[in-house]
Motif scaffolding. Sequence first.
Motif, mmCIF file in Angstrom:
data_model
loop_
_atom_site.group_PDB
_atom_site.id
_atom_site.type_symbol
_atom_site.label_atom_id
_atom_site.label_comp_id
_atom_site.label_asym_id
_atom_site.label_seq_id
_atom_site.Cartn_x
_atom_site.Cartn_y
_atom_site.Cartn_z
ATOM 1 N N PHE A 73 0.794 -1.227 0.000
ATOM 2 C CA PHE A 73 0.000 0.000 0.000
ATOM 3 C C PHE A 73 0.828 1.279 0.000
ATOM 4 O O PHE A 73 0.307 2.340 -0.284
ATOM 5 C CB PHE A 73 -0.921 0.019 1.230
ATOM 6 C CG PHE A 73 -1.885 -1.129 1.252
ATOM 7 C CD1 PHE A 73 -2.880 -1.209 0.297
ATOM 8 C CD2 PHE A 73 -1.786 -2.118 2.206
ATOM 9 C CE1 PHE A 73 -3.783 -2.263 0.306
ATOM 10 C CE2 PHE A 73 -2.683 -3.174 2.219
ATOM 11 C CZ PHE A 73 -3.680 -3.248 1.271
ATOM 12 N N GLY A 74 2.103 1.185 0.356
ATOM 13 C CA GLY A 74 2.879 2.407 0.512
ATOM 14 C C GLY A 74 3.086 3.138 -0.782
ATOM 15 O O GLY A 74 2.850 4.313 -0.897
ATOM 16 N N GLN A 125 4.527 9.586 7.614
ATOM 17 C CA GLN A 125 3.695 8.394 7.636
ATOM 18 C C GLN A 125 3.130 8.188 9.029
ATOM 19 O O GLN A 125 3.743 8.591 10.022
ATOM 20 C CB GLN A 125 4.498 7.150 7.238
ATOM 21 C CG GLN A 125 4.993 7.175 5.800
ATOM 22 C CD GLN A 125 5.811 5.937 5.481
ATOM 23 O OE1 GLN A 125 6.470 5.375 6.343
ATOM 24 N NE2 GLN A 125 5.750 5.512 4.240
ATOM 25 N N GLN A 143 1.026 0.873 7.629
ATOM 26 C CA GLN A 143 1.661 2.188 7.563
ATOM 27 C C GLN A 143 1.104 2.949 6.373
ATOM 28 O O GLN A 143 1.107 2.440 5.251
ATOM 29 C CB GLN A 143 3.168 1.991 7.423
ATOM 30 C CG GLN A 143 3.980 3.229 7.758
ATOM 31 C CD GLN A 143 5.432 2.894 7.975
ATOM 32 O OE1 GLN A 143 5.908 2.761 9.088
ATOM 33 N NE2 GLN A 143 6.150 2.757 6.893
ATOM 34 N N GLN A 144 0.622 4.172 6.618
ATOM 35 C CA GLN A 144 0.007 4.958 5.551
ATOM 36 C C GLN A 144 0.590 6.364 5.529
ATOM 37 O O GLN A 144 1.179 6.824 6.498
ATOM 38 C CB GLN A 144 -1.510 5.054 5.764
ATOM 39 C CG GLN A 144 -2.237 3.730 5.666
ATOM 40 C CD GLN A 144 -3.728 3.883 5.874
ATOM 41 O OE1 GLN A 144 -4.163 4.789 6.573
ATOM 42 N NE2 GLN A 144 -4.518 3.003 5.281
ATOM 43 N N THR A 145 0.385 7.037 4.380
ATOM 44 C CA THR A 145 0.812 8.427 4.260
ATOM 45 C C THR A 145 0.027 9.288 5.246
ATOM 46 O O THR A 145 -1.182 9.128 5.403
ATOM 47 C CB THR A 145 0.578 8.932 2.833
ATOM 48 O OG1 THR A 145 1.318 8.116 1.932
ATOM 49 C CG2 THR A 145 1.023 10.383 2.682
#
Length: 374
Positions: A101-102, A172, A183-185
């Motif tokens: 997903f990063g 993040q 972990q996401q923006t």
Amino acid sequence: MAKRDFYEILGVAKGASEEDIKKAYRKLAMKYHPDRNPDNKEAEEKFKEVKEAYEMLTNPEKREAYDRYGHAGVDPNSGMGGGFGAGGFGDAFSDIFGDIFGGGRRGGGGGPQVYRGADLRYNLEITLEQAAGGFDTTIRVPSWDKCDTCHGSGAKPGTSPVTCSTCHGHGQVRMQQGFFSIQQTCPKCHGSGKIIPEPCAACGGAGRIKRNKTLEVKIPAGIDNGMRIRSSGNGEPGTNGGPPGDLYVEIHIKPHPVFQREGDDLHCEMPISFSKAALGGEIEVPTLGGKVSFTIPEGTQTGKTFRLKGKGIKGVRSGYAGDLFCHVVVETPVKLTDKQKDLLKEFERLTNDGGAKHSPQSKGWMDKVKDFFE
């Protein structure tokens, strides 16, 4: 009971790369995950075993200690320098789901994510003659330049960006969803790690302004419809210092009034008069290099194709030029005078008196029709 070898658990070689270890772990973790195996103690134990092996082998310090001393090197109770602290289940999965997903690349020292700029496409319409011969041209494309007012900081002159309070400058954030830690923006700073309290009025806080720039493009001889020319680094700029994307110039060739292109070959229709088709003789046909003459035989029928070798286009990847195919179309005369009509009637009578030898195609067709009805 003695522990199994970590490499053996994951089914990888001792010198396996981190990416190979991640792939192996992802496959096994999904296979033995408790949600997929409810009330299965054996699967639960295998899942824990796989998780531990992954945690050890993706930590450079732990892996080095394990390679040197085996399980004793990573056992906190062994007294051999272990005890690096095992991460939780969420930590083990965060690297994997970060890969999925990063979408970006982390900056050095755990800073904000760095993203490559998007590629751009420019549609360029050219003529068939230009495609055949190649040429140099200039195009104007949108571009981004550093803001002259804030010098690229995005902040109002006299002020500065501040560290994002949500992600503390990392760009993040980690979100816990059941067993998974993803972990996401950062939603507040959008991955930059910085917040601009007072944006620059000239650029609106972007740190850059949009301008058009002129680029020189070389169109190679023989280029075909739909082909693309890459202009490296002239796409959109990257984010957080990431590299720019590329610009792709896509070629669209205008319809030609005479020729149709098929690969490196050209095709054209060649109208000729009834008398020329019957008597034969020399005719002129156009090519991209000028007019050429050739002789057609007497009795040429409509639909007959003549091939002019090497009069097509030399493609970008070809060692020689294609051919020109001329397709004969016998033109029926129109708006005849009385004298012309009388002459044609006399010609028709003489032709019929001569029998089938003058019209072999009509004779053959009538014979087929007769056989069909009989």
